[in-house]
Design an enzyme around this catalytic site. Structure first.
Site, PDB file in Angstrom:
ATOM      1  N   ASP A   1      -3.185  -2.718  -2.796  1.00 51.06           N
ATOM      2  CA  ASP A   1      -2.150  -2.628  -3.827  1.00 51.06           C
ATOM      3  C   ASP A   1      -2.472  -3.669  -4.896  1.00 51.06           C
ATOM      4  OD1 ASP A   1       0.641  -1.527  -4.597  1.00 51.06           O
ATOM      5  OD2 ASP A   1       0.866  -3.708  -4.764  1.00 51.06           O
TER       6      ASP A   1
ATOM      7  N   GLU B   1      -4.758   3.035  -5.506  1.00 45.14           N
ATOM      8  CA  GLU B   1      -3.849   3.854  -6.301  1.00 45.14           C
ATOM      9  C   GLU B   1      -4.532   4.325  -7.580  1.00 45.14           C
ATOM     10  OE1 GLU B   1       0.692   2.670  -5.837  1.00 45.14           O
ATOM     11  OE2 GLU B   1      -0.520   0.936  -6.396  1.00 45.14           O
TER      12      GLU B   1
ATOM     13  N   ASP C   1       4.669  -5.638  -2.395  1.00 46.93           N
ATOM     14  CA  ASP C   1       3.256  -5.278  -2.423  1.00 46.93           C
ATOM     15  C   ASP C   1       2.694  -5.076  -1.026  1.00 46.93           C
ATOM     16  OD1 ASP C   1       3.368  -5.490  -5.179  1.00 46.93           O
ATOM     17  OD2 ASP C   1       2.763  -7.601  -5.175  1.00 46.93           O
TER      18      ASP C   1
END
Length: 484
Positions: free
Chosen positions: A226, A322, A404
């Site tokens: 992340d 991501e 996170d």
């Protein structure tokens, strides 16, 4: 540019080496870079001259079939036209023979930008809109030259390289390992590109190298990454181990020096294209001092990212990241500088080719996957989670965890559902509760939205219902696997 197809068992790679040229080699390198820039500018003028001619003829009412014919921007046609023009053009007649033919071929090959522009105008090219190619400035352009023929080799001592018409140039670092691969027949040099970047000359060898897979330390473990600004990367693997990569913030640390250097530059007499004013020697000296600070920041950032991505690619068999909208994040005037300093796009680019080189997997989570809103223990999805809320609190199971860290665990679990590898941490879809409205979308900004059809891309901005339907469809897939 010519594309090389590797032999079976080989792969095409690039090795970038720093040079320490002497005065003679430095002059030859600058001469070849200037020749490539002059050839590119000639190609731009040669092609755009017909554009303006046709526009003038259309203003006089000349029929379409009677307009001046277009000039081709293919490399063979540009080579033929430039060879005819160099004999009569006084600008090229005096110094054309001082450089290798590869220098001019490099500049003419850059005219492929017209092909990108034409495809972008017709909608055949993805990505942002391309503008008409413009001339390269001698002051701003990076001198570069690509060699594909002639004597290109790494000397047996591993401390020198030989380039066509430039000769023997000393390396800043030892390349004995590459020379050993050449002697063993495990590598073959295809081309070499010399480029002045950040005040130093580099040479990049495009090679065909024997592919050797090295087993990673934990091939059956997936890690979720992340990315963020406060912490550069929060890591959570399928075994539950959590780690953090601190954000060094190199640009922010150098802001005091940059402001001071910028004030010095602003007090000097700089160049002005409108009036033709030339820059003073003191301005050039101050500008070099300011650029040196920027170069150091860029080198530190590059070193940090390479060390982090190499360590991750060597350790884990599956890496999940991501699909961030970095361009959109850069338009936030409060966060744009910090987003650019973190270089999220560069992290994903490095992970893409480093995992491919080691035969591991890179899973890219869907852009609208609610990794931060989903509880990593029970699977309940929150409707809203503002960016200011840094701690995730689940009302269903009572889990209290860093925002996170929670996203990292969800990304690690996503690898099992997507790739079917059976790694630990898989979330049972049957346990997931019904999603509330807005749970399958990222938290939107509170700033007023623009009207539909006013986007820079020229398209229509979809409404909330269209985006919700798109998010539901994408939630079913969860992620997309980057083909290795």
């Amino acid at each position: 540019m010519k594309q090389f197809k590797p032999q079976p068992g080989f792969t095409v790679l690039a090795h970038k080496l720093a040079l320490d040229p002497n005065a003679t080699a430095n002059r030859h390198l600058h001469s070849h870079g200037g020749a490539a820039r002059a050839a590119y500018n000639w190609a731009v003028a040669y092609i755009t001259a017909v554009w303006w001619q046709r526009k003038a003829e259309q203003s006089y009412g000349i029929a379409e079939d009677q307009l001046t014919e277009w000039r081709s921007w293919s490399l063979p046609s540009l080579r033929k036209a430039s060879n005819e023009d160099k004999r009569t053009n006084p600008r090229f007649a005096d110094w054309w023979g001082e450089n290798s033919k590869e220098a001019y071929n490099t500049g003419l090959a850059g005219a492929a930008a017209f092909d990108n522009y034409a495809k972008a105008k017709s909608g055949r090219r993805k990505g942002r809109a391309m503008g008409i190619p413009r001339f390269k400035s001698k002051r701003k352009a990076h001198p570069t030259c690509r060699f594909t023929t002639g004597t290109i080799r790494i000397e047996p001592d591993g401390r020198h390289v030989t380039l066509p018409r430039i000769g023997r140039v000393r390396l800043h670092e030892d390349a004995s390992r590459l020379r050993a691969l050449l002697d063993a027949g495990h590598m073959r040099i295809l081309s070499a590109t010399a480029r002045l970047d950040r005040g130093r000359w580099f040479v990049s060898f495009q090679v065909e190298e024997k592919h050797q897979l090295v087993k990673v330390a934990r091939p059956d473990t997936a890690v979720g990454i992340d990315l963020g600004i406060k912490t550069l990367a929060v890591l959570a693997d399928s075994d539950g181990v959590l780690g953090e990569e601190p954000n060094p913030r190199h640009l922010e640390r150098a802001q005091k020096q940059l402001r001071r250097a910028g004030r010095v530059v602003s007090r000097r007499q700089g160049p002005d294209r409108r009036t033709g004013q030339q820059a003073s020697k003191r301005w050039e000296k101050a500008s070099r001092a300011r650029n040196k600070i920027h170069h150091r920041v860029a080198n530190l950032r590059e070193d940090t990212l390479h060390k982090m991505t190499t360590r991750l690619a060597r350790e884990y068999g599956t890496i999940v990241v991501e699909d961030l909208n970095v361009a959109g994040m850069g338009r936030n005037r409060r966060l744009s500088r910090r987003v650019a300093d973190a270089a999220f796009g560069e992290i994903r680019r490095q992970l893409t080719y480093k995992t491919r080189r080691r035969g591991t997997r890179l899973v890219v989570a869907d852009r609208w996957c609610p990794s931060s809103k989903t509880c990593s223990r029970c699977g309940v999805v929150k409707a809203k989670l503002p960016l200011g809320m840094r701690v995730f609190v689940c009302e269903n199971c009572g889990l209290v965890i860093d925002r996170d860290a929670n996203a990292g665990h969800n990304l690690a679990a996503l690898a099992a559902r997507t790739t079917g590898t059976g790694v630990a941490g898989d979330l049972d879809p049957a346990k997931a509760k019904s999603k509330p409205r807005g749970a399958d979308r990222k938290t939107r900004s509170t700033r007023p939205r623009r009207e539909a059809g006013t986007g820079r891309a020229g398209g229509t901005i979809p409404g909330p219902r269209a985006r919700a339907e798109t998010g539901d469809r994408q939630q079913d897939t969860g992620a997309q696997l980057v083909l290795q």
